[in-house]
Design an enzyme around this catalytic site. Structure first.
Site, PDB file in Angstrom:
ATOM      1  N   GLN A  17      45.833 -43.274  37.173  1.00 16.02           N
ATOM      2  CA  GLN A  17      45.374 -43.954  35.972  1.00 16.02           C
ATOM      3  C   GLN A  17      44.671 -45.268  36.302  1.00 16.02           C
ATOM      4  O   GLN A  17      44.839 -45.824  37.380  1.00 16.02           O
ATOM      5  CB  GLN A  17      46.565 -44.257  35.067  1.00 16.02           C
ATOM      6  N   LYS A  33      47.189 -53.705  33.404  1.00 18.67           N
ATOM      7  CA  LYS A  33      46.846 -52.486  32.666  1.00 18.67           C
ATOM      8  C   LYS A  33      46.260 -52.922  31.320  1.00 18.67           C
ATOM      9  O   LYS A  33      46.898 -53.688  30.593  1.00 18.67           O
ATOM     10  CB  LYS A  33      48.089 -51.597  32.474  1.00 18.67           C
ATOM     11  N   GLU A  54      48.297 -44.204  28.901  1.00 19.40           N
ATOM     12  CA  GLU A  54      49.218 -45.278  29.251  1.00 19.40           C
ATOM     13  C   GLU A  54      49.146 -46.374  28.199  1.00 19.40           C
ATOM     14  O   GLU A  54      48.108 -46.598  27.588  1.00 19.40           O
ATOM     15  CB  GLU A  54      48.865 -45.855  30.626  1.00 19.40           C
ATOM     16  N   ALA A 136      51.537 -57.454  35.630  1.00 15.93           N
ATOM     17  CA  ALA A 136      52.787 -57.319  36.392  1.00 15.93           C
ATOM     18  C   ALA A 136      52.689 -58.139  37.670  1.00 15.93           C
ATOM     19  O   ALA A 136      51.667 -58.096  38.364  1.00 15.93           O
ATOM     20  CB  ALA A 136      53.037 -55.854  36.730  1.00 15.93           C
ATOM     21  N   PHE A 138      52.798 -59.092  41.334  1.00 19.23           N
ATOM     22  CA  PHE A 138      52.419 -58.199  42.408  1.00 19.23           C
ATOM     23  C   PHE A 138      53.514 -58.122  43.463  1.00 19.23           C
ATOM     24  O   PHE A 138      54.087 -59.129  43.863  1.00 19.23           O
ATOM     25  CB  PHE A 138      51.111 -58.669  43.042  1.00 19.23           C
ATOM     26  N   LEU A 139      53.789 -56.908  43.899  1.00 18.79           N
ATOM     27  CA  LEU A 139      54.780 -56.711  44.960  1.00 18.79           C
ATOM     28  C   LEU A 139      54.278 -57.347  46.248  1.00 18.79           C
ATOM     29  O   LEU A 139      53.074 -57.463  46.464  1.00 18.79           O
ATOM     30  CB  LEU A 139      55.004 -55.213  45.172  1.00 18.79           C
ATOM     31  N   ASP A 205      57.732 -39.548  32.885  1.00 19.94           N
ATOM     32  CA  ASP A 205      56.753 -39.534  33.987  1.00 19.94           C
ATOM     33  C   ASP A 205      57.327 -40.094  35.290  1.00 19.94           C
ATOM     34  O   ASP A 205      56.620 -40.699  36.071  1.00 19.94           O
ATOM     35  CB  ASP A 205      55.523 -40.346  33.537  1.00 19.94           C
ATOM     36  N   GLU A 210      60.279 -45.876  44.473  1.00 23.51           N
ATOM     37  CA  GLU A 210      60.091 -46.585  45.739  1.00 23.51           C
ATOM     38  C   GLU A 210      61.282 -47.469  46.072  1.00 23.51           C
ATOM     39  O   GLU A 210      62.001 -47.914  45.176  1.00 23.51           O
ATOM     40  CB  GLU A 210      58.813 -47.445  45.669  1.00 23.51           C
ATOM     41  N   ASP A 225      56.015 -48.482  37.126  1.00 22.65           N
ATOM     42  CA  ASP A 225      55.173 -47.548  36.379  1.00 22.65           C
ATOM     43  C   ASP A 225      55.822 -47.052  35.082  1.00 22.65           C
ATOM     44  O   ASP A 225      56.325 -45.930  35.012  1.00 22.65           O
ATOM     45  CB  ASP A 225      54.790 -46.349  37.273  1.00 22.65           C
TER      46      ASP A 225
HETATM   47  N1  LIG Z   1      53.650 -54.682  40.494  1.00 21.96           N
HETATM   48  C1  LIG Z   1      53.022 -54.036  41.476  1.00 21.96           C
HETATM   49  N2  LIG Z   1      52.493 -54.697  42.523  1.00 21.96           N
HETATM   50  C2  LIG Z   1      51.876 -54.037  43.525  1.00 21.96           C
HETATM   51  N3  LIG Z   1      51.723 -52.711  43.581  1.00 21.96           N
HETATM   52  C3  LIG Z   1      52.239 -51.993  42.578  1.00 21.96           C
HETATM   53  C4  LIG Z   1      52.921 -52.606  41.479  1.00 21.96           C
HETATM   54  N4  LIG Z   1      53.318 -51.629  40.629  1.00 21.96           N
HETATM   55  C5  LIG Z   1      52.910 -50.468  41.181  1.00 21.96           C
HETATM   56  N5  LIG Z   1      52.267 -50.678  42.349  1.00 21.96           N
HETATM   57  C6  LIG Z   1      51.666 -49.655  43.226  1.00 21.96           C
HETATM   58  O1  LIG Z   1      50.515 -49.120  42.613  1.00 21.96           O
HETATM   59  C7  LIG Z   1      50.462 -47.712  42.755  1.00 21.96           C
HETATM   60  C8  LIG Z   1      50.264 -47.027  41.428  1.00 21.96           C
HETATM   61  O2  LIG Z   1      50.926 -47.700  40.380  1.00 21.96           O
HETATM   62  P1  LIG Z   1      51.376 -46.912  39.093  1.00 21.96           P
HETATM   63  O3  LIG Z   1      52.415 -45.924  39.501  1.00 21.96           O
HETATM   64  O4  LIG Z   1      51.720 -47.880  38.023  1.00 21.96           O
HETATM   65  O5  LIG Z   1      50.010 -46.178  38.699  1.00 21.96           O
HETATM   66  P2  LIG Z   1      49.718 -44.724  38.179  1.00 21.96           P
HETATM   67  O6  LIG Z   1      48.242 -44.599  38.066  1.00 21.96           O
HETATM   68  O7  LIG Z   1      50.519 -44.471  36.965  1.00 21.96           O
HETATM   69  O8  LIG Z   1      50.248 -43.821  39.363  1.00 21.96           O
HETATM   70  P3  LIG Z   1      50.616 -42.283  39.289  1.00 21.96           P
HETATM   71  O9  LIG Z   1      49.422 -41.564  38.849  1.00 21.96           O
HETATM   72  O10 LIG Z   1      51.019 -41.963  40.709  1.00 21.96           O
HETATM   73  O11 LIG Z   1      51.773 -42.193  38.318  1.00 21.96           O
HETATM   74  C9  LIG Z   1      51.752 -47.303  43.443  1.00 21.96           C
HETATM   75  O12 LIG Z   1      51.416 -46.952  44.762  1.00 21.96           O
HETATM   76  C10 LIG Z   1      52.622 -48.507  43.439  1.00 21.96           C
HETATM   77  O13 LIG Z   1      53.262 -48.654  44.677  1.00 21.96           O
HETATM   78 MN   LIG Z   2      52.064 -43.137  36.469  1.00 22.55          MN
END
Ligand SMILES: Nc1ncnc2c1ncn2[C@@H]1O[C@H](COP(=O)(O)OP(=O)(O)OP(=O)(O)O)[C@@H](O)[C@H]1O
Ligand SMILES: [Mn+2]
Length: 306
Positions: A17, A33, A54, A136, A138-139, A205, A210, A225
């Protein structure tokens, strides 16, 4: 994340996404987002959990709920109102810039590049120049704190005609609990907490989760997520509780917390409401979602007593 100037915006890679990597001074970053729909838009009845849109506000609400439940496994998330011209377009990375256009209503829009809903008919537009988003924290970088990604044992099929094994196998948990890391330590109990958390938000979902690598298996599961939560306030999806129901297991501390929240003096919905009151884009949730939370909390307690 709310007040610092935004220096650079680029699309964040990974996942299916659309999301943005926002950079502030001093190497501070956030995962953004954007808002796509008004608060009262529900998951479309003919959409699967894997084709649902989303919701940026779901990320905000999930963070607050995670904290109220005492888990503290979700990254802090806040809302922020941006100027799409000065705070995105003018600081956008070249690739993102290529997807900008002016809509027939003369608003500035962009759609990015991703697997789901990154096209002209699903563009993100200023209104007229304001855009809301969730931010959010950042990690840490992988060099600082590497993470491991795990396939969730109760992952859904992500296929419109197939079922996952846990949906047809009543003894599924007895198999899972013999497999490391679920055979010892806290991991399986963490998944029970996660199913409670996801049931409350209605998030179907949860395909992966992790953990931080340095702690090995003896560490908490990150709650990441949550964009697909808070989509169906009039429906309680009991299958999200499958881990807890099939393993018949829940941490004593979690049960105590849920009972305390249920017994008051303040309801879970009231605590969440108060917690989110100060958010820059408050009100965060459409009213029926608050009722749903209290109703679902009672359901969790009922199925545990039964
Ligand atoms: N707060 C954050 N800081 C840094 N990286 C993050 C954070 N939140 C999520 N991520 C990373 O970003 C990537 C995708 O985030 P997220 O799962 O929210 O997106 P998504 O498009 O919904 O993914 P998916 O399609 O796999 O469900 C993951 O690899 C996750 O490790
Ligand atoms: Mn997702």
């Amino acid at each position: 994340m709310v007040t610092l100037p935004i220096l650079h915006v680029a699309q964040k890679e990974g996942g299916t996404q659309f999301k943005l990597l926002v950079e502030y001074p001093n190497d501070i970053k956030a995962l953004m987002k954007p808002m796509r729909f008004p608060r009262d838009q529900q998951t479309l009845p003919n959409h699967f959990y894997f084709t649902d849109y989303e919701r940026h506000n779901a990320e905000i609400a999930a963070f607050h709920l995670d904290r109220i439940l005492g888990f503290r496994r979700a990254m802090p998330v806040t809302g922020r109102l941006l100027n799409i011209t000065t705070e995105i377009y003018q600081v956008a990375d070249d690739n993102l810039l290529k997807t900008f256009f002016i809509s027939p209503a003369s608003n500035l829009c962009f759609h990015g590049k991703c697997v789901y809903y990154c096209d002209t008919s699903h563009a993100i537009c200023g209104n007229p120049d304001k855009l809301e988003g969730s931010f959010a924290a950042f990690l840490p970088t992988f060099e600082t704190a590497n993470r491991k990604t795990w396939r969730h044992p109760w992952r859904r099929s992500y296929h419109k005609r197939r079922k996952a094994q846990w949906e047809t196998d009543a003894n599924y948990c007895s198999m899972v609990r013999d497999i490391p890391p679920y055979d010892e330590g806290r991991r399986l109990l963490d998944l029970m907490d996660m199913s409670v958390f996801d049931f409350l938000t209605g998030n179907m979902d949860r395909h992966h989760y992790e953990t931080f690598k340095i702690y090995g298996n003896n560490t908490f599961t990150l709650h990441l997520d949550h964009g697909r939560g808070f989509g169906k306030p009039f429906h309680d999806e009991l299958t999200i509780l499958a881990p807890m129901l099939q393993c018949c297991m829940l941490r004593k501390k979690t049960v105590r917390k849920l009972l305390d929240l249920h017994n008051g003096p303040k309801s879970l919905s009231q605590l969440l409401r108060e917690s989110m009151q100060m958010d820059p884009v408050s009100p965060i949730l459409w009213e029926p979602h608050y009722e749903a939370l209290d109703r679902r909390l009672a359901i969790i307690l009922q199925v545990n007593v039964a």
